[in-house]
Design a protein around this motif. Structure first.
Motif, PDB file in Angstrom:
ATOM      1  N   GLU A 162       6.659  32.874 -17.246  1.00 51.94           N
ATOM      2  CA  GLU A 162       6.432  33.694 -18.431  1.00 51.94           C
ATOM      3  C   GLU A 162       7.751  34.346 -18.810  1.00 51.94           C
ATOM      4  OE1 GLU A 162       2.924  36.049 -18.657  1.00 51.94           O
ATOM      5  OE2 GLU A 162       1.793  34.680 -17.363  1.00 51.94           O
ATOM      6  N   SER A 204       1.197  30.567  -8.864  1.00 51.07           N
ATOM      7  CA  SER A 204       1.555  30.051 -10.190  1.00 51.07           C
ATOM      8  C   SER A 204       2.112  28.627 -10.139  1.00 51.07           C
ATOM      9  CB  SER A 204       2.603  30.973 -10.826  1.00 51.07           C
ATOM     10  OG  SER A 204       3.796  30.979 -10.054  1.00 51.07           O
ATOM     11  N   PRO A 252       6.461  40.294 -24.535  1.00 49.89           N
ATOM     12  CA  PRO A 252       6.227  38.948 -23.985  1.00 49.89           C
ATOM     13  C   PRO A 252       6.102  37.867 -25.054  1.00 49.89           C
ATOM     14  CG  PRO A 252       4.311  40.390 -23.604  1.00 49.89           C
ATOM     15  CD  PRO A 252       5.320  41.188 -24.360  1.00 49.89           C
ATOM     16  N   TYR A 291      13.020  36.452 -17.610  1.00 48.78           N
ATOM     17  CA  TYR A 291      11.849  35.996 -16.860  1.00 48.78           C
ATOM     18  C   TYR A 291      10.975  37.213 -16.572  1.00 48.78           C
ATOM     19  CZ  TYR A 291      14.762  31.883 -15.751  1.00 48.78           C
ATOM     20  OH  TYR A 291      15.546  30.765 -15.819  1.00 48.78           O
ATOM     21  N   LYS A 340       4.222  27.652 -13.611  1.00 45.18           N
ATOM     22  CA  LYS A 340       4.094  28.374 -14.874  1.00 45.18           C
ATOM     23  C   LYS A 340       5.083  29.532 -14.852  1.00 45.18           C
ATOM     24  CE  LYS A 340       1.169  31.684 -15.236  1.00 45.18           C
ATOM     25  NZ  LYS A 340      -0.022  32.523 -15.176  1.00 45.18           N
ATOM     26  N   GLU A 372       2.418  30.357 -22.339  1.00 41.22           N
ATOM     27  CA  GLU A 372       2.434  30.058 -20.905  1.00 41.22           C
ATOM     28  C   GLU A 372       3.382  28.866 -20.753  1.00 41.22           C
ATOM     29  OE1 GLU A 372       0.612  31.449 -18.453  1.00 41.22           O
ATOM     30  OE2 GLU A 372      -1.009  32.534 -19.444  1.00 41.22           O
ATOM     31  N   LYS A 397       4.190  34.686 -26.399  1.00 39.47           N
ATOM     32  CA  LYS A 397       2.761  34.360 -26.295  1.00 39.47           C
ATOM     33  C   LYS A 397       2.601  32.890 -25.895  1.00 39.47           C
ATOM     34  CE  LYS A 397       2.035  37.958 -29.611  1.00 39.47           C
ATOM     35  NZ  LYS A 397       2.249  38.214 -31.029  1.00 39.47           N
ATOM     36  N   LYS A 417      -0.893  31.879 -24.744  1.00 38.56           N
ATOM     37  CA  LYS A 417      -1.184  32.987 -23.845  1.00 38.56           C
ATOM     38  C   LYS A 417      -1.987  34.005 -24.657  1.00 38.56           C
ATOM     39  CE  LYS A 417       1.252  36.467 -21.170  1.00 38.56           C
ATOM     40  NZ  LYS A 417       2.562  37.035 -20.905  1.00 38.56           N
ATOM     41  N   ASP A 442       6.690  38.587 -15.156  1.00 40.29           N
ATOM     42  CA  ASP A 442       5.495  38.318 -14.356  1.00 40.29           C
ATOM     43  C   ASP A 442       5.943  37.855 -12.970  1.00 40.29           C
ATOM     44  OD1 ASP A 442       2.659  38.424 -14.179  1.00 40.29           O
ATOM     45  OD2 ASP A 442       2.594  36.251 -14.236  1.00 40.29           O
ATOM     46  N   TYR A 486      14.602  29.268 -24.242  1.00 40.88           N
ATOM     47  CA  TYR A 486      13.432  29.339 -23.347  1.00 40.88           C
ATOM     48  C   TYR A 486      13.279  28.027 -22.572  1.00 40.88           C
ATOM     49  CZ  TYR A 486       8.750  27.149 -23.886  1.00 40.88           C
ATOM     50  OH  TYR A 486       7.656  26.330 -23.795  1.00 40.88           O
TER      51      TYR A 486
END
Length: 367
Positions: free
Chosen positions: A243, A267, A124, A258, A241, A128, A126, A175, A260, A215
């Motif tokens: 992740e 979210s 992941p 993508y 949001k 948000e 880090k 995050k 979560d 991103y």
């Protein structure tokens, strides 16, 4: 079937075969499969991942969290009926739409049950990834007090509460607690700027500097896809949001995906379009539950002041919220899911038993 039985509140005690501790978050629990089971499923199910990829079973719950606490209701209701299935259904829908639009994949490999995802291990970011189309909530409160700079972006004067912003605004935050990054305090959920990401791209988990552009592109495009689909059902996508993380495909290529959940009432903020045009805000997201809590408790400051966390936790533990309030939240979540997917959210009589049966008989993951 009692209402309480239809709710999956505890999701970290399923007899799924694992040799690692179960990781339990506010809503989801993650069971990392053994190396042998991961390899077997990859071979049997034909997943597009390297043969040695670690897999996990991710089980959602119906728990409701707000202000960093888990709340419960009268009549033994330990969660919101239909919430877990609604959240998964909405995320599944958006992930598929992203794929259909050529944006990026997700970490989900298969969906054995409305409460369950089989996922691949991701690396992941880090970050948000928060993106906003309207000024509201904490940003409006700060703006009203005179703040104009957010995450390195200066907002114009004269904005009104709940107004559409001149352009999409990316306001990322950390995050987890990150250490050793110049100018970034060592605490969770700290606002950061694009310049912070560029100067410390490795510390934030990016594999190369150019992936900051990627991103942001995926964030804006993903927001656009959901926003358009929600507008088609007269809902306003206010902010959300996302992740992101990296996975490796079958050929050994690293790719940004993508992960979560995306575009859910947990979210995101989602407003009713017809009400907004009349100058009213009708929340179709968890924000409505947060507002209910602020009005319900005599001292709303307890919910807003991080220094009063012990009092807040005691309120959440000792207060059974009215059944009507819990069912209002249920209607919000299932209503959004049904509008988005065009399918009814069915309440299960015993979700835990169903999950165990499927994972045992179809996937061989329960002894």
């Amino acid at each position: 079937m009692s209402l309480a039985d239809s709710v999956l509140a505890v999701n970290n005690d399923l007899p799924i075969r694992t040799d690692k501790p179960v990781h339990s978050g506010k809503v989801r629990s993650v069971y990392w499969l053994t190396e042998a089971d991961s390899a077997r499923l990859i071979a049997e199910r034909g997943y597009d991942v390297p043969a040695d990829t670690p897999l996990a079973i991710m089980v959602i719950s119906d728990r409701i969290s707000a202000f960093d606490c888990i709340f419960h209701g009268e009549e033994g209701l330990q969660g919101i009926p239909g919430k877990g299935a609604a959240l998964n259904a909405i995320s599944n829908h958006w992930f598929q739409l992203f794929k259909d639009n050529g944006l990026a994949d997700s970490h989900i490999l298969e969906i054995p049950h409305p409460f369950v995802w089989i996922v691949q291990k991701a690396r992941p970011l880090k970050v948000e990834a928060i993106i906003r189309s309207y000024i509201t909530g904490s940003m409006w409160r700060a703006y009203a007090k005179g703040e104009r700079e957010f995450c390195g972006i200066t907002l114009p004067e004269g904005l009104q509460k709940d107004q559409k912003l001149p352009e999409l605004l990316i306001t990322p935050s950390t995050k987890g607690i990150l250490t050793g990054i110049p100018g970034v305090p060592e605490q969770d959920d700290v606002n950061i700027s694009r310049a912070d990401l560029e100067a410390n791209w490795q510390a934030f988990g990016f594999e190369k500097p150019a992936d900051i552009d990627l991103y942001e592109k995926l964030l804006k495009e993903g927001f656009g896809v959901i926003s358009k689909a929600l507008a088609d059902i007269d809902q306003v996508f206010v902010d959300t949001k996302f992740e992101f993380g990296y996975v490796t495909d079958r050929n050994g290529n690293s790719k940004l995906i993508y992960m979560d959940e995306v575009g859910t009432p947990d979210s995101s903020r989602i407003w009713d379009g017809a009400a907004y045009r009349e100058g009213k805000i009708v929340e179709n997201s968890k924000e409505g539950f947060r507002q209910f809590l602020l009005n319900f408790f005599p001292e709303p400051e307890i919910m807003l002041d991080k220094n009063r966390m012990p009092e807040r936790e005691a309120l959440a533990r000792d207060t059974a919220l009215p059944l009507s309030a819990m069912m209002d939240v249920s209607k919000t979540y299932t209503g959004v899911a049904e509008k988005v997917t065009g399918r009814k959210v069915e309440l299960s009589a015993n979700p835990k038993a169903e999950i165990i049966e499927i994972l045992k008989n179809q996937y061989g993951l329960v002894d």
